[in-house]
Design a protein around this motif. Sequence first.
Motif, short mmCIF file in Angstrom:
data_model
loop_
_atom_site.label_atom_id
_atom_site.label_comp_id
_atom_site.label_asym_id
_atom_site.label_seq_id
_atom_site.Cartn_x
_atom_site.Cartn_y
_atom_site.Cartn_z
N GLN A 3 0.84 -1.21 0.00
CA GLN A 3 0.00 0.00 0.00
C GLN A 3 0.86 1.25 0.00
O GLN A 3 0.69 2.15 -0.81
N GLY A 4 1.82 1.27 0.94
CA GLY A 4 2.70 2.43 1.08
C GLY A 4 3.41 2.75 -0.21
O GLY A 4 3.46 3.90 -0.64
N LYS A 5 3.94 1.71 -0.85
CA LYS A 5 4.66 1.91 -2.12
C LYS A 5 3.75 2.51 -3.18
O LYS A 5 4.13 3.45 -3.88
N ARG A 6 2.55 1.94 -3.28
CA ARG A 6 1.62 2.41 -4.31
C ARG A 6 1.21 3.86 -4.06
O ARG A 6 1.12 4.65 -5.00
N ILE A 7 0.93 4.18 -2.80
CA ILE A 7 0.51 5.55 -2.47
C ILE A 7 1.61 6.53 -2.86
O ILE A 7 1.36 7.55 -3.49
N GLU A 8 2.84 6.17 -2.50
CA GLU A 8 3.96 7.05 -2.79
C GLU A 8 4.09 7.26 -4.30
O GLU A 8 4.26 8.38 -4.77
N LYS A 9 3.95 6.18 -5.03
CA LYS A 9 4.11 6.24 -6.49
C LYS A 9 3.06 7.16 -7.11
O LYS A 9 3.38 8.06 -7.88
N SER A 10 1.80 6.94 -6.73
CA SER A 10 0.77 7.75 -7.39
C SER A 10 0.80 9.18 -6.89
O SER A 10 0.52 10.12 -7.65
N ALA A 11 1.14 9.37 -5.61
CA ALA A 11 1.22 10.74 -5.09
C ALA A 11 2.33 11.51 -5.78
O ALA A 11 2.17 12.68 -6.13
N SER A 12 3.47 10.86 -6.02
CA SER A 12 4.57 11.59 -6.65
C SER A 12 4.27 11.83 -8.12
O SER A 12 4.64 12.84 -8.68
N MET A 13 3.53 10.91 -8.73
CA MET A 13 3.16 11.10 -10.13
C MET A 13 2.30 12.36 -10.29
O MET A 13 2.37 13.05 -11.30
N LEU A 14 1.47 12.65 -9.29
CA LEU A 14 0.59 13.81 -9.38
C LEU A 14 1.10 15.00 -8.58
O LEU A 14 0.42 16.00 -8.44
N GLY A 15 2.31 14.85 -8.02
CA GLY A 15 2.90 15.98 -7.30
C GLY A 15 2.15 16.41 -6.06
O GLY A 15 2.02 17.59 -5.77
N ILE A 16 1.64 15.44 -5.30
CA ILE A 16 0.92 15.80 -4.08
C ILE A 16 1.54 15.15 -2.85
O ILE A 16 0.91 15.03 -1.81
N GLY A 17 2.81 14.75 -2.99
CA GLY A 17 3.50 14.08 -1.88
C GLY A 17 3.50 14.88 -0.59
O GLY A 17 3.41 14.32 0.50
N HIS A 18 3.54 16.22 -0.70
CA HIS A 18 3.60 17.06 0.49
C HIS A 18 2.24 17.26 1.15
O HIS A 18 2.13 17.90 2.18
#
Lengths: 284, 343
Positions: B110-125
């Motif tokens: 889950q964590g990996k997937r969240i990170e991947k999609s969040a960084s793809m859309l630039g919402i990691g912060h």
Amino acid sequence: MAAEGTAKGRAGRAGSYGIIALFTIFSAFPFYWMLITTFKSTPDLLKRGNNPFLLNEPPTLEHLKVLFHDTLFGQWIWNTLFVGVLVVAITLLLAVPAGYALARVMGRTGEHLGIGIFLTYLVPPTLLFIPMSRIIGDLGLQDSLWSLVLVYPSFTIPFSTWLLMGFFKAIPKDLEEAAMIDGLSRFGAFVKVVIPISVAGILTTVIFTLTLVMQEFVYAITFITAVRNMTVSVGVPTFLVHGDVYFWGSLMAGCFISSVPVALLYNFFVDRFVTGFTMGAVKG
Amino acid sequence: MAIVETRDVLKMFGDVKAVDGVNLATNEGEFLVLLGPSGCGKTTLLRMIAGLEQPSSGDIVIGGQVVTALPPRARKIAMVFQSYALYPHMTVAKNIAFPLKAQGMAREEQGKRIEKSASMLGIGHLLHRKPRELSGGERQRVALARALVREPAVFLLDEPLSNLDAKLRTSARDELQQFQRQVATTTIYVTHDQVEAMGLGHRIAVMDAGRVRQLGTPQEVYHNPADTFVATFLGSPPMNLIETPEYSLGFRPENFLPREVYGKGDALLSLPCRVTRLEYLGSDRLVYAVTEGKLGGHRVISKLPSNISVFMQPGERHEFALPEKEFKFFDPHTGLRAAPRAL
Ligand SMILES: Nc1ncnc2c1ncn2[C@@H]1O[C@H](COP(=O)(O)OP(=O)(O)O)[C@@H](O)[C@H]1O
Ligand SMILES: [Mg+2]
């Protein structure tokens, strides 16, 4: 515009604090009155010349002693809690799904049904206790707390259903649909999304139901005769008013002790009631 | 990835035919836009594909499997709602994790997937924030991330940009297109905005009153409209129509220019017009006019690029012309496209 510095701004703020203070005094006064009466000695209470808002003589624990030693107040509290908790549980168990079904599944029909259900809440217990006592008699529940556990939901459920229906209606449908697309069933969406968002509504229902149970008098005095089985609302006036003699100190002590927990409960969750919980869910 | 098909899908709401016998099929990995005026049934069609609405008749097929009777969760789709429908009681991270949790995916994955999609859309912060603490554009990205994280076979989007302000919408459109081309997942996108449709879609299905009037690439629907509805719905300003009892003649305002602009060799139709109004739009000039002579009495619009500096004034007569190859004929009764003919 920054109003803080200006004279007008200061006057406005003083005005709003004044109003808040007024309301605070208004709602806190009964508690103060109960508290001070609890500790006043009887002569202090009865002497005309005394300032009624203050303790004129040294405080006394006499009234509390009467309440706990000469009556079954502790038992009554326990009875009230017992009935209250069970009635809350039964009410939630039935009213939450019913409110949801009326709000979502049944469309316009649901709205009309909801109003119909609410109307049943308005039928006065002074009428209803006659058929009810037949039912209680047939079930052999006379003089048992279970009679109250059975009868109270007949008015807490209609009101709570109607209340919760309003809460559920305010939740955007999109949220449940999103949850269903995200992998849940309708029931799953209800449990994981709708219920957490309606915490405020459910808490309101809990407090409302508890309050109703604590103050209910007609059914309680009709169905319960044994002193041991009385609830606070019946026991306190029955034993602390002898003819036209009021045991004011003990009466007020009983009222204070039984109303404070509800007030605390309410204050504890007040943020939850006020927060616009669905804010930010939809649109910008 | 999957192909989505609708087979004779019909939806009645009481007496209202919201969707009236729609047959559509996407291509693998395609960006298909449903375009049409408000109330034409786009959302209803999309909701039936999602499984949120049951068709009155017809079937939905996803990846070769008839899914009409399946609930939304069994269709391997993800949807972005017009309202975004973010769960207000959860943080952004929990919102994105929601579909994964529903699948019972392991925590680390889950964590990996969240990170991947969040960084793809630039919402990691933004992961620890609640939806109410986000701007409109950020909410839209979170909604996309939540749709993306599950790696669905199909994306369904219902006017996802309509809650953004005009400037943000342009950049979001750009990002959305890049994003779709990157993940190459079949996407069905609903909009009433023709600019969005033309810019985003591989193909556009133009809808009206519950029916698909035309399905084609942006070029096809623009240059070869199947009927007068498509012709006049697309384009800004819309296609000119000269309606006579025998035929309707359509032509685009940008092809209808002052006579002197065209060279000698072109096969032209000349139309004398009386100019009624002028509009300056910066890069273009719109000339509103009424035709005179043989095909007289029709209101027409000419769109002149600003580099054509022919002088014109309201009230003045001017000779306009249009190349014969730009003629579009329509049947005057059915409105359908008709074969070229002599005037
Ligand atoms: N739940 C519903 N109940 C009744 N009528 C509906 C419902 N949903 C949509 N409609 C009707 O169906 C038609 C199509 O609506 P919709 O699909 O929302 O159009 P669009 O998304 O293209 O604007 C409209 O006439 C609308 O009023
Ligand atoms: Mg719509």
